[in-house]
Design an enzyme around this catalytic site. Structure first.
Site, PDB file in Angstrom:
ATOM      1  N   CYS A 141       0.601  -1.617   0.071  1.00 58.65           N
ATOM      2  CA  CYS A 141      -0.085   0.192   0.102  1.00 58.65           C
ATOM      3  C   CYS A 141       0.611   1.589   0.329  1.00 58.65           C
ATOM      4  O   CYS A 141       0.148   2.423  -0.261  1.00 58.65           O
ATOM      5  CB  CYS A 141      -1.204  -0.028   1.349  1.00 58.65           C
ATOM      6  SG  CYS A 141      -2.255  -1.206   1.142  1.00 58.65           S
ATOM      7  N   HIS A 175      -3.874   6.970   3.154  1.00 63.52           N
ATOM      8  CA  HIS A 175      -4.618   6.095   2.707  1.00 63.52           C
ATOM      9  C   HIS A 175      -6.254   5.816   3.050  1.00 63.52           C
ATOM     10  O   HIS A 175      -5.981   5.550   4.437  1.00 63.52           O
ATOM     11  CB  HIS A 175      -3.538   5.188   3.212  1.00 63.52           C
ATOM     12  CG  HIS A 175      -3.440   3.457   2.834  1.00 63.52           C
ATOM     13  ND1 HIS A 175      -3.873   3.244   1.401  1.00 63.52           N
ATOM     14  CD2 HIS A 175      -3.257   2.419   3.777  1.00 63.52           C
ATOM     15  CE1 HIS A 175      -4.327   2.079   1.754  1.00 63.52           C
ATOM     16  NE2 HIS A 175      -3.767   1.599   2.569  1.00 63.52           N
ATOM     17  N   ASN A 193     -10.512  -0.092  -0.605  1.00 60.05           N
ATOM     18  CA  ASN A 193      -8.598  -0.395   0.080  1.00 60.05           C
ATOM     19  C   ASN A 193      -8.774  -0.774  -1.547  1.00 60.05           C
ATOM     20  O   ASN A 193      -8.012  -1.450  -1.877  1.00 60.05           O
ATOM     21  CB  ASN A 193      -8.924  -0.978   1.404  1.00 60.05           C
ATOM     22  CG  ASN A 193      -6.977  -0.913   1.306  1.00 60.05           C
ATOM     23  OD1 ASN A 193      -6.551  -0.235   0.577  1.00 60.05           O
ATOM     24  ND2 ASN A 193      -6.889  -1.547   2.582  1.00 60.05           N
TER      25      ASN A 193
HETATM   26  N1  ACO Z   1     -19.125  -9.418   7.728  1.00 63.90           N
HETATM   27  C1  ACO Z   1     -19.705  -9.378   8.569  1.00 63.90           C
HETATM   28  N2  ACO Z   1     -19.286  -9.770   9.737  1.00 63.90           N
HETATM   29  C2  ACO Z   1     -17.813  -9.846   9.951  1.00 63.90           C
HETATM   30  C3  ACO Z   1     -17.159  -9.400   8.493  1.00 63.90           C
HETATM   31  C4  ACO Z   1     -17.670  -8.986   7.599  1.00 63.90           C
HETATM   32  N3  ACO Z   1     -16.849  -9.093   6.154  1.00 63.90           N
HETATM   33  N4  ACO Z   1     -15.819  -9.588   8.670  1.00 63.90           N
HETATM   34  C5  ACO Z   1     -15.552  -9.811   9.994  1.00 63.90           C
HETATM   35  N5  ACO Z   1     -16.568 -10.157  11.116  1.00 63.90           N
HETATM   36  C6  ACO Z   1     -16.968 -10.163  12.388  1.00 63.90           C
HETATM   37  C7  ACO Z   1     -16.025 -11.323  12.707  1.00 63.90           C
HETATM   38  O1  ACO Z   1     -15.883 -12.136  12.525  1.00 63.90           O
HETATM   39  C8  ACO Z   1     -16.347 -10.550  14.022  1.00 63.90           C
HETATM   40  O2  ACO Z   1     -17.304 -11.655  14.883  1.00 63.90           O
HETATM   41  P1  ACO Z   1     -17.100 -11.863  15.999  1.00 63.90           P
HETATM   42  O3  ACO Z   1     -17.420 -11.346  17.277  1.00 63.90           O
HETATM   43  O4  ACO Z   1     -18.917 -13.355  16.186  1.00 63.90           O
HETATM   44  O5  ACO Z   1     -16.188 -13.278  16.013  1.00 63.90           O
HETATM   45  C9  ACO Z   1     -16.667  -9.550  14.253  1.00 63.90           C
HETATM   46  O6  ACO Z   1     -16.964  -9.620  12.724  1.00 63.90           O
HETATM   47  C10 ACO Z   1     -15.747  -8.546  14.790  1.00 63.90           C
HETATM   48  O7  ACO Z   1     -14.588  -8.864  13.629  1.00 63.90           O
HETATM   49  P2  ACO Z   1     -13.346  -7.852  14.275  1.00 63.90           P
HETATM   50  O8  ACO Z   1     -12.485  -7.918  12.703  1.00 63.90           O
HETATM   51  O9  ACO Z   1     -13.314  -7.759  15.687  1.00 63.90           O
HETATM   52  O10 ACO Z   1     -13.878  -6.365  13.307  1.00 63.90           O
HETATM   53  P3  ACO Z   1     -12.902  -4.565  13.774  1.00 63.90           P
HETATM   54  O11 ACO Z   1     -13.745  -3.481  14.383  1.00 63.90           O
HETATM   55  O12 ACO Z   1     -11.407  -5.508  14.263  1.00 63.90           O
HETATM   56  O13 ACO Z   1     -13.149  -4.518  11.926  1.00 63.90           O
HETATM   57  C11 ACO Z   1     -11.492  -4.227  10.748  1.00 63.90           C
HETATM   58  C12 ACO Z   1     -12.640  -5.777  11.182  1.00 63.90           C
HETATM   59  C13 ACO Z   1     -12.586  -3.408   9.051  1.00 63.90           C
HETATM   60  C14 ACO Z   1     -10.694  -5.985   9.476  1.00 63.90           C
HETATM   61  C15 ACO Z   1     -10.333  -3.459  10.943  1.00 63.90           C
HETATM   62  O14 ACO Z   1      -9.971  -4.511  12.249  1.00 63.90           O
HETATM   63  C16 ACO Z   1      -9.142  -3.115  10.182  1.00 63.90           C
HETATM   64  O15 ACO Z   1      -9.889  -2.159   9.219  1.00 63.90           O
HETATM   65  N6  ACO Z   1      -8.144  -3.293  10.003  1.00 63.90           N
HETATM   66  C17 ACO Z   1      -7.590  -2.688   9.772  1.00 63.90           C
HETATM   67  C18 ACO Z   1      -7.203  -3.601   8.303  1.00 63.90           C
HETATM   68  C19 ACO Z   1      -6.002  -2.471   7.199  1.00 63.90           C
HETATM   69  O16 ACO Z   1      -6.090  -1.462   7.728  1.00 63.90           O
HETATM   70  N7  ACO Z   1      -6.325  -3.551   5.832  1.00 63.90           N
HETATM   71  C20 ACO Z   1      -4.795  -3.501   4.854  1.00 63.90           C
HETATM   72  C21 ACO Z   1      -4.242  -2.352   5.755  1.00 63.90           C
HETATM   73  S1  ACO Z   1      -2.579  -2.517   4.424  1.00 63.90           S
HETATM   74  C22 ACO Z   1      -3.092  -2.675   3.193  1.00 63.90           C
HETATM   75  O17 ACO Z   1      -4.006  -1.599   2.680  1.00 63.90           O
HETATM   76  C23 ACO Z   1      -2.672  -3.061   2.386  1.00 63.90           C
END
Ligand code: ACO
Length: 327
Positions: A113, A254, A284
């Site tokens: 990224c 980003h 993203n």
């Molecule tokens: N739809 C519905 N539910 C979902 C989904 C989905 N797509 N994905 C996960 N869940 C569920 C999980 O299973 C979990 O369920 P549970 O509580 O029953 O176990 C619940 O949602 C919460 O999951 P978390 O992972 O805790 O959710 P969080 O609030 O952390 O959000 C996310 C997840 C959006 C991925 C966040 O952690 C994030 O944005 N992290 C950074 C990711 C990032 O920036 N990636 C790219 C970086 S580098 C680049 O740009 C290539």
């Protein structure tokens, strides 16, 4: 001393729009979950029908037009990408031939990224040494081809697109890149990676090809590191340039997750209306997010001559960095 100045920007993306509702039909997710957790409403996805250069070449042409620079006058093309048309040649060389930039040297920076900000930093250093250089810096990905559709935690986040910027040197002390810094921490590689395609898992050695060539991510841990590393590097470039956060006119960050952008802006008490957001429409796009957002901000009249623009990023590697520009 000469500074690097951005003369023009351009952007592009595949035409096909995939909404959160479309994803609901494909996997166990919901529009409400995606919107609340990430800020994404839709993204562009070329899928297997589109290759990187299909939208990156128009993006580059738009940047060259805006800059008033002919492709044949370019000296360098720096491409931040992991998904150019072929494993070899590089995306930089591919753009060189498709644009007709005969005298340029083209090469890629594999910083995930962070590719565009790595590219701006490299261009900045070259231009400080040789101010007459004309450099095209691009960032963009066809990341939809690197998605594991059985993994809802990553599949909803990404989209395709990218952009470009043309830079050269200026003696005008009131314009140009004020500071640009890049960092990496290889120890954190397993927060975000693609297992196959390198020498560790070459073609034919995959166990599950679709999954092995897809993005693997530990989202929660990444979230925390992303906020911390982007905030740190923003402080670093602001400090180096002697610019107070209150003097930043627009942040073009980003676009990985709306909540990450908000958290970084809050650290510096930068109001939300000074943070440019288009993650709702593109998701993203990895190395594509900043040049795509920058071009949209410029064309929407959100960036004017003299404005201070802050562009922080983080990505796989881990890599992170920030560029601070007076427009
Ligand atoms: N739809 C519905 N539910 C979902 C989904 C989905 N797509 N994905 C996960 N869940 C569920 C999980 O299973 C979990 O369920 P549970 O509580 O029953 O176990 C619940 O949602 C919460 O999951 P978390 O992972 O805790 O959710 P969080 O609030 O952390 O959000 C996310 C997840 C959006 C991925 C966040 O952690 C994030 O944005 N992290 C950074 C990711 C990032 O920036 N990636 C790219 C970086 S580098 C680049 O740009 C290539």
């Amino acid at each position: 001393m000469a500074r690097a100045v951005i003369l023009g920007t351009g952007s592009g993306a595949p035409a096909r729009v995939v909404t959160n509702r479309d994803l609901e039909a494909r996997m166990d997710t919901s529009d409400a979950w995606i919107t609340q957790r990430t800020g994404i409403r839709e993204r562009r996805m070329g899928g297997d029908a589109v290759k990187w250069s299909d939208f990156m070449v128009p993006a580059c042409r738009a940047a060259l037009d805006a800059a008033g620079v002919a492709a044949e006058d370019l000296d360098m093309i720096v491409a931040g990408t992991l998904t150019s048309d072929k494993r070899m040649p590089s995306g930089g060389c591919t753009l060189q031939t498709l644009l007709g930039a005969r005298k340029a040297v083209g090469f890629d920076l594999a910083a995930a990224c962070s590719g565009f900000i790595y590219g701006l930093t490299v261009a900045d250093r070259f231009i400080r040494l040789e101010p007459r250089l004309k450099v095209l810096v691009v960032g963009g990905e066809v990341i939809s081809q690197r998605i594991d559709w059985d993994d809802r935690t990553t599949a909803v986040l990404f989209g395709d697109g990218g952009g470009a910027a043309v830079l050269t040197g200026t003696d005008d002390p009131d314009r140009g890149i004020l500071a640009s810094r890049i960092h990496s921490d290889g120890d954190l590689w397993d927060l975000l990676y693609i297992p196959a395609g390198g020498s560790e898992m070459p073609p034919g050695r995959e166990q599950d090809p679709r999954r092995d060539h897809a993005i693997h991510m530990r989202g929660n841990e990444l979230f925390r590191v992303a906020v911390r590393s982007m905030a740190d590097v923003c402080a670093e470039v602001l400090d180096e340039a002697g610019v107070d956060p209150s003097d930043v006119d627009i942040v073009v960050p980003h676009q990985a997750n709306l909540r990450i952008l908000q958290a970084v802006a809050q650290r510096f008490s930068i109001p939300e209306d000074r943070v440019f957001v288009n993650i709702d429409r593109y998701g993203n796009t990895s190395a594509g997010t900043i040049p795509l957002a920058l071009d949209e901000a410029v064309r929407a009249g959100r960036v004017s001559r003299g404005d201070v623009v802050l562009m922080p990023v983080f990505g796989g590697g881990l890599t992170w960095g920030a560029t601070l520009v007076r427009w």
